[in-house]
Design a protein around this motif. Structure first.
Motif, short mmCIF file in Angstrom:
data_model
loop_
_atom_site.label_atom_id
_atom_site.label_comp_id
_atom_site.label_asym_id
_atom_site.label_seq_id
_atom_site.Cartn_x
_atom_site.Cartn_y
_atom_site.Cartn_z
N HIS A 165 0.83 -1.20 0.00
CA HIS A 165 0.00 0.00 0.00
C HIS A 165 0.87 1.26 0.00
O HIS A 165 1.90 1.30 0.68
N SER A 166 0.41 2.27 -0.70
CA SER A 166 1.04 3.58 -0.60
C SER A 166 0.42 4.32 0.57
O SER A 166 -0.57 3.88 1.17
N GLN A 167 0.97 5.48 0.89
CA GLN A 167 0.43 6.26 1.99
C GLN A 167 -0.85 6.99 1.60
O GLN A 167 -1.46 7.66 2.45
N ALA A 168 -1.28 6.82 0.36
CA ALA A 168 -2.55 7.40 -0.06
C ALA A 168 -3.74 6.74 0.62
O ALA A 168 -4.86 7.27 0.56
N VAL A 169 -3.53 5.60 1.29
CA VAL A 169 -4.63 4.93 1.98
C VAL A 169 -4.92 5.59 3.33
O VAL A 169 -5.92 5.25 3.98
N PHE A 170 -4.08 6.55 3.75
CA PHE A 170 -4.26 7.20 5.04
C PHE A 170 -4.91 8.57 4.89
O PHE A 170 -4.57 9.34 3.98
N ALA A 171 -5.80 8.90 5.82
CA ALA A 171 -6.43 10.22 5.81
C ALA A 171 -5.46 11.27 6.31
O ALA A 171 -5.45 12.41 5.83
N THR A 172 -4.64 10.91 7.27
CA THR A 172 -3.61 11.80 7.82
C THR A 172 -2.54 10.94 8.46
O THR A 172 -2.79 9.81 8.85
N SER A 173 -1.34 11.47 8.55
CA SER A 173 -0.28 10.69 9.19
C SER A 173 0.55 11.53 10.16
O SER A 173 1.60 11.08 10.62
#
Length: 388
Positions: A165-173
């Protein structure tokens, strides 16, 4: 003492027998350091030469993005652990047809074992972060069908099934403790996490401090992204301090997993790296920054420690990438992530040898490394079998 190939083959067959019988579960990642062997290029060394390079560098964990048979043939008898990829273009096909999944596993995995040590199958890459809704909805069934195929062929204890997975799956980090999955992927992600929890697969993350820094150079200290000394950040909620961005990105992933109800799942970094050259608007893509990131990352992984949130979970990462790939589309940086140049010489020194400079002594050592690895694995397997 001379060890014959037939003897090693017999030991490998014995190991596969025990694994298929369920006496032992294979470990898909040995140690902490791996490499992505991308091949979107027309000027890189042959697969056979690549195997020599990897063995001389003592890089055992290797990940490719397809299942090219010339690569699988080259890795035969090498002792290297290989994760192969099912490309995104085949995900829908595998999702719709379990028989095709079974045939694919037979032709590209079972037929190469045990000589080619295939330890994992990555089904698709960064699918849930893409804009293709049909592809996203097909991923779960594709993974399920591939897993069922390995189970039917009694390979499920030998070959681990994952997807990256890329970090595009996160709403915020940021801060790490605030990380959650986006609403657009949460439904598909929940099904995947439930499956992976059942079959013992990790959450695979492609994490790039390089990209994060490029997106917000005014807000991020480049030393924080490069593992250089810095004040870092402090997460008020967890009271944890981070002195580098990669650890923070991984702990953000753990936070999202905990929020989704999968707090025990391991995170493995399947891609991370830094470009050594870029376009005019990619000022951070320099040889010095790339060398610094990869050199410091190698030191970080050699410590064999976890992150602030998971100190006992040893960090594992596949570096992106082995070579610069001159045929990749996109900005110039995309073609300049390699630790090695196309001729097999190092792009910058992080402690690995060049293909041309690896001596016969190193090659002999690499052969013995493979044999010893096989013998050690078989010995431990026999020990576990006799105890059971």
């Amino acid at each position: 003492m001379k060890i014959s190939r037939s003897f090693v083959r017999c030991l490998l067959l014995l190991l596969v027998f025990f694994v298929q019988k369920g006496y032992v579960t294979a470990k898909p990642f040995t140690g902490t350091y791996g490499i992505n062997y991308g091949r979107i290029a027309d000027n890189i060394p042959s697969p056979n030469e690549v195997v020599k390079l990897l063995k001389s560098a003592k890089i055992k964990n290797v990940r490719i993005y397809d299942y090219d048979h010339t690569v699988l043939d080259a890795f035969k008898g090498s002792g290297l652990d290989l994760v192969i990829g099912l490309p995104n273009g085949m995900v829908k096909e595998m999702s719709n047809n379990p028989d095709h999944a079974l045939t694919w596993v037979k032709d590209n995995v079972q037929s190469y074992l045990p000589e080619t040590h295939i330890v994992g199958i990555a089904v698709g890459n960064e699918v849930l972060g893409s804009n293709d809704q049909d592809l996203q909805s097909s991923l779960y069934n594709a993974i399920k069908n591939i897993y069922n195929a390995t189970q039917k062929l009694k390979l499920n204890n030998l070959v681990q099934i994952t997807t990256a997975h890329s970090q595009a799956v996160f709403a915020t980090s940021y801060p790490p403790s605030s990380c959650v999955f986006t609403e657009t992927v949460s439904q598909n992600m929940k099904k995947l996490l439930e499956l992976f929890s059942e079959i013992g697969s990790p959450f695979c993350l492609n994490a790039y401090p390089f990209l994060a820094y490029m997106g917000s150079p005014d807000q991020i200290d480049i030393n924080y992204a490069l593992f250089n000394p810095t004040n870092g950040i402090y997460d008020e909620k967890t009271k944890l301090h981070y002195d580098n961005m990669l650890d923070a990105q991984i702990d953000a992933t753990y936070a999202a997993l905990e929020d989704a109800g999968f707090g025990k799942m391991e995170v493995v970094v399947t891609e991370t790296g830094w470009a050594s050259h870029g376009d005019e608007n990619e000022e951070a893509a320099t040889f010095e920054n790339a060398r610094t990131y990869n050199y410091n990352l190698r030191k970080r992984l050699a410590k064999r420690k976890g992150t602030p949130r998971r100190p006992k979970s040893m960090l594992k990462a596949y570096i992106f990438a082995l070579f610069n790939e001159n045929s990749k589309p996109g900005p110039t940086s995309e073609r300049n992530f390699g630790l090695y140049k196309p001729d097999g010489t190092i792009a910058y020194d992080v402690g690995f040898p060049s293909l041309k400079s690896s001596s016969s002594v190193k090659e002999i050592g690499a052969h013995w490394y493979s044999y010893v690895s096989v013998l050690t694995t078989c010995a431990s397997t026999l020990f576990l079998f006799l105890r059971s």
